[in-house]
Scaffold this motif. Structure first.
Motif, PDB file in Angstrom:
ATOM      1  N   THR A  14     -25.989  45.865 -45.336  1.00 51.69           N
ATOM      2  CA  THR A  14     -26.302  44.698 -44.464  1.00 51.69           C
ATOM      3  C   THR A  14     -26.698  43.789 -45.622  1.00 51.69           C
ATOM      4  O   THR A  14     -26.042  42.459 -45.735  1.00 51.69           O
ATOM      5  CB  THR A  14     -27.715  44.704 -43.540  1.00 51.69           C
ATOM      6  OG1 THR A  14     -27.247  45.660 -42.442  1.00 51.69           O
ATOM      7  CG2 THR A  14     -27.881  43.482 -42.861  1.00 51.69           C
ATOM      8  N   SER A  18     -24.292  40.301 -46.624  1.00 54.66           N
ATOM      9  CA  SER A  18     -24.902  39.039 -46.475  1.00 54.66           C
ATOM     10  C   SER A  18     -24.694  38.126 -47.841  1.00 54.66           C
ATOM     11  O   SER A  18     -25.017  37.008 -47.762  1.00 54.66           O
ATOM     12  CB  SER A  18     -26.456  39.163 -46.210  1.00 54.66           C
ATOM     13  OG  SER A  18     -27.016  39.444 -47.143  1.00 54.66           O
ATOM     14  N   THR A 127     -17.005  41.561 -39.178  1.00 51.56           N
ATOM     15  CA  THR A 127     -17.829  40.449 -40.022  1.00 51.56           C
ATOM     16  C   THR A 127     -17.423  39.262 -39.261  1.00 51.56           C
ATOM     17  O   THR A 127     -16.381  38.822 -38.815  1.00 51.56           O
ATOM     18  CB  THR A 127     -17.924  40.547 -41.287  1.00 51.56           C
ATOM     19  OG1 THR A 127     -16.745  39.963 -41.747  1.00 51.56           O
ATOM     20  CG2 THR A 127     -18.065  41.769 -41.894  1.00 51.56           C
ATOM     21  N   GLY A 132     -27.406  34.670 -36.588  1.00 48.87           N
ATOM     22  CA  GLY A 132     -28.118  35.576 -36.060  1.00 48.87           C
ATOM     23  C   GLY A 132     -28.827  35.112 -34.775  1.00 48.87           C
ATOM     24  O   GLY A 132     -30.023  35.668 -34.462  1.00 48.87           O
ATOM     25  N   GLY A 151     -33.276  38.330 -38.434  1.00 48.82           N
ATOM     26  CA  GLY A 151     -32.297  37.569 -38.829  1.00 48.82           C
ATOM     27  C   GLY A 151     -32.422  36.374 -39.340  1.00 48.82           C
ATOM     28  O   GLY A 151     -33.536  35.806 -39.269  1.00 48.82           O
ATOM     29  N   ILE A 208     -22.447  38.128 -41.172  1.00 49.94           N
ATOM     30  CA  ILE A 208     -22.989  39.087 -40.061  1.00 49.94           C
ATOM     31  C   ILE A 208     -22.177  40.222 -39.553  1.00 49.94           C
ATOM     32  O   ILE A 208     -20.837  40.087 -39.333  1.00 49.94           O
ATOM     33  CB  ILE A 208     -23.347  38.429 -38.714  1.00 49.94           C
ATOM     34  CG1 ILE A 208     -24.110  37.196 -38.984  1.00 49.94           C
ATOM     35  CG2 ILE A 208     -24.112  39.306 -37.684  1.00 49.94           C
ATOM     36  CD1 ILE A 208     -25.353  37.548 -39.408  1.00 49.94           C
ATOM     37  N   SER A 213     -26.529  44.087 -37.805  1.00 46.79           N
ATOM     38  CA  SER A 213     -27.311  43.079 -37.491  1.00 46.79           C
ATOM     39  C   SER A 213     -28.235  43.569 -36.312  1.00 46.79           C
ATOM     40  O   SER A 213     -29.564  43.259 -36.260  1.00 46.79           O
ATOM     41  CB  SER A 213     -26.635  41.724 -37.172  1.00 46.79           C
ATOM     42  OG  SER A 213     -27.141  40.841 -36.464  1.00 46.79           O
TER      43      SER A 213
END
Length: 411
Positions: A14, A18, A127, A132, A151, A208, A213
């Protein structure tokens, strides 16, 4: 107690996603004619839809909706109306400008084959650029329906119920508003109360990955709520449709802060279902707790069950496998608070169409203890209405669930 190795990898992935450079955009293919997509939908539904007897209206209206797709109404409106003639949930067409497209592509990723690698190169990791949240349109206005725990939007103070007015001064679009902006912050303009002045919130845009997520949102939701001298644990099951969710839930129940709680509120107001048929056993089962210790002393939870009082929350967003979980808890005597569930209890399968859109089709009917929940749903023991627009983060269903559990603990 250390989390499972798989969950460590998930968390690291994650963070990496990001901060990496934006990936190639997924777009509808303009070279694929609407008539070809309509024909593809007709073939898949005819072969895969679970109710052969329910295909009559769909087949009878094919020419009308084909003409509609070729007219000014367009393919999106035509396909939506045509699929609605099947009268089943888990049936719809989704496009790359929708968050649902990416989350469903992740839910059904194993069934998408090599096309997934082409859409999400090079490894086929799904992705999208985002902050979020998941929106809901009511009338002509768009509201924040879900804020994923932990998020970017959650960290920035965005609240469920906020009306979305603009992103960087332009009309909001769930995906397009954030394309090319990963690693930067956008100005999200919202209205928190009717006729209130707009509020600008700076929110970082991240790449994401849906599974990570939503798994992270489950982890971040775990907390203690103090009520009448009682420590009420809270856990929100955002989705059960990904590998590793059951292990994560067991880990959270067997570690602080939840392990030391006097009781638990399990929130099933999630985005997606996917819970296995025996998921209720995690909360009301009697199998023993099993811990595995490696030679270096690292200990993992192999099996954990909740042994204390519990209350559940449901609403119209609780769907599919989450409804099976709610039914199982209610059958075991767990009180449910909130509103009737979606009544979306059939099994779906996803297909990538030639234009890169995603078709979901209901392929199996489902009965729970001999009862069909499709179109019916699960009715709460205590109904608590909740309005989304301008809620400003207020959650009367959670408040009532906490009060109910505190009362159970006091009796």
């Amino acid at each position: 107690m250390a989390p499972r190795f798989e969950l460590k990898i998930s968390f690291v992935l994650t963070l990496l996603l990001s901060t990496t450079a934006p990936r190639a955009e997924v777009l509808l293919r303009p070279d694929v004619r609407p008539a070809a997509v309509i024909n593809e939908i007709a073939g898949i539904v005819g072969r895969e839809f679970f109710d052969k007897d329910g295909l009559g209206p769909f087949g009878a209206s094919a020419s009308r909706f084909r003409d509609m797709a070729l007219s000014g109404a367009g393919l999106a409106e035509a396909s939506e109306a045509w699929l609605a003639t099947l009268g089943a949930t888990h049936t719809g067409r989704f496009t790359p400008d929708q968050i649902d497209y990416y989350e469903l592509a992740e839910v059904f990723h194993r069934g998408l084959g090599r096309r997934r690698m082409d859409l999400f190169p090079p490894e086929g990791v799904v992705t999208y650029p985002g902050i979020g949240i998941a929106p809901r349109t009511i009338g002509e206005k768009t509201f924040v329906a879900y804020v994923y725990d932990g998020g970017p939007a959650d960290r920035s103070g965005v609240l469920a119920g906020d009306e979305i007015l603009a992103v960087d001064g332009m009309p909001y679009a769930p995906i397009a508003s954030f394309r090319g902006k990963v690693g930067r912050s956008v100005s999200l303009e919202v209205r928190r109360a009717p006729n209130a002045a707009p509020l600008a919130i700076s929110v970082p845009v991240e790449t994401i990955q849906p599974r990570d997520s939503l798994m992270n949102a489950i982890r971040e939701s775990a907390r203690i709520i103090e009520k009448d001298g009682r420590r009420i644990g809270y856990l929100r099951l955002w989705a059960f449709a990904f590998s590793g969710v059951e292990d994560l839930v067991m880990e959270l129940l067997a570690s602080e802060p939840l392990e030391g709680a006097d009781g638990l509120v399990v929130d099933m107001r999630g985005r997606w279902g996917g819970a296995p048929a025996d998921a209720a056993d995690i909360f009301v089962g009697r199998a023993p707790r099993v811990e595995l210790t490696e030679r270096d002393g690292d200990t993992h939870i192999a099996n954990a069950r909740w042994r204390k009082p519990i209350v559940g929350i449901i609403d119209a967003g609780s769907r599919s496998g989450m409804e099976i979980l709610a039914h199982g808890l209610q059958s075991a005597g767990v009180p449910l608070i909130g509103a009737r569930t979606a009544g979306a209890v059939v099994a779906g399968r996803a297909f990538l169409l030639a234009d890169n859109s995603l078709l979901e089709v209901a392929v199996l009917d489902v009965h729970i203890d001999g009862e069909r929940l499709e179109g019916v749903g699960v009715t709460p023991d205590i109904e608590v209405p909740q309005e989304l627009p301008y809620a400003a983060g207020a959650d009367p269903q959670l408040d009532r669930a906490v009060a109910e559990l505190a009362g159970m603990l006091a009796s």
